[in-house]
Every structure is written in structure tokens, then in C-alpha cells.
Scaffold this active site. Sequence first.
Site, short mmCIF file in Angstrom:
data_model
loop_
_atom_site.label_atom_id
_atom_site.label_comp_id
_atom_site.label_asym_id
_atom_site.label_seq_id
_atom_site.Cartn_x
_atom_site.Cartn_y
_atom_site.Cartn_z
N ARG A 101 0.87 -1.19 0.00
CA ARG A 101 0.00 0.00 0.00
C ARG A 101 0.90 1.23 0.00
NH1 ARG A 101 -3.51 0.86 4.33
NH2 ARG A 101 -4.82 1.97 2.87
N SER A 102 0.50 2.27 -0.72
CA SER A 102 1.36 3.46 -0.84
C SER A 102 1.60 4.12 0.51
CB SER A 102 0.76 4.45 -1.83
OG SER A 102 -0.53 4.86 -1.42
N ARG A 106 5.44 4.70 1.60
CA ARG A 106 5.97 6.06 1.80
C ARG A 106 6.70 6.22 3.11
NH1 ARG A 106 0.63 8.65 -0.85
NH2 ARG A 106 1.28 8.29 -2.99
N LEU A 128 4.55 -12.51 3.98
CA LEU A 128 5.09 -11.24 3.53
C LEU A 128 6.57 -11.16 3.90
CD1 LEU A 128 2.17 -9.04 4.88
CD2 LEU A 128 2.43 -9.95 2.56
N GLU A 129 7.39 -10.75 2.98
CA GLU A 129 8.82 -10.53 3.25
C GLU A 129 8.97 -9.03 3.48
OE1 GLU A 129 8.55 -11.62 -0.33
OE2 GLU A 129 8.61 -13.78 -0.04
N GLN A 148 -2.17 -5.16 -0.42
CA GLN A 148 -3.41 -5.35 -1.17
C GLN A 148 -3.21 -6.46 -2.18
OE1 GLN A 148 -4.25 -1.68 -3.29
NE2 GLN A 148 -2.08 -1.30 -3.53
#
Length: 170
Positions: A101-102, A106, A128-129, A148
Site C-alpha cells: 500500500r502506498s 511512503r 510477507l517478506e 493489497q
Amino acid sequence: MILSRGEILAAVRQGGIAITPFNPANVGACSVDLTLSSEFRTFKRGGYARLSEGLDYRKFTTPTVASVARPLKLAPGRLVLGATAERVRLSDRYCAWIQGRSRVARLGLSVHVSSSLVQPGVDNVQVLEVVNNAPFPIALVPGVRVCQLVFEELKGRARYSGAFRTQATP
């Protein structure tokens, strides 16, 4: 083709895509947000890994559990294996791609190093890595939307039958 919100919701209703637990509020224009689980595998310091087909990541990691009150603090430049709180099941008609997700990116947090494809026929949590690319520690809090899934309909049918098809933990 990438599925739009309406197509994702239709596939969920028809059973081609199952996300457990499912929150319709997490369905966007063409993706579904997933949240971070409390289970992680942290990497041991030192050692040596020689790449081979039989290499087992568990030999180099330790199971760790976090909570909202005690999140996992990820130092700059460190990698940890996490997982989604949601279990994803895909029929032989769909595959998906894990994307960050941005809002998370960020901050300098990457949620997958390279294994972003979710194969057709899986029934598992998504590992998830997670890498902290920021110059400061980041607290990984269970329940936060971190990634996502973008879904695609396959041309033809396919089913993944590999070792991680039904994994339940990172």
C-alpha cells in the site's frame, strides 16, 4: 484482465475468491486490502545460507508473536517474515498479486521482496517478506492494513500444488 471492485465482489459471492475474515470495506477500485497478523519469523544473526532446492528458511528464523500493545519493532535494513491475518482461497480461475500500500511504502516499508504471485488453487495466509528501508525503526502492529491483492482471471484453468499451498503461518 484485472478484476474491478464489482467483479471482485461477484467472485467472492460465487466462491471463486474467498478471504477469511472478509471485510467488504477493504475492497477498493481494483484490489482488496489485507491486514498484518501477529505472527512473524525473525532472522537469526550470523550463519551462512547456501542456496539449494532443499533450503529451509525455518533453519534461519525464529517464530515471534507481536500484539497491538507490543508491536514488533523492525530496525532499518532488517527483513522479517510476516503474514496476512486473512486466509485467501482462490479457485482454478483466478490468481492474484500482492502489492504494497502506498501509505506503507511512503514510510520506507516494503511488504514483499520478490514473491508477489498468489497462485490459483491456494488456500493459505499470504507470507510477507517485510523490509524496513527507512532510516528509523518501524513498529509492525497486527491488524493494520499493509498490503493489497490485485486479482486476475486466468485464460484457462490452473491449480498450484506446491509446498506452500495451504500454509497457515509465516
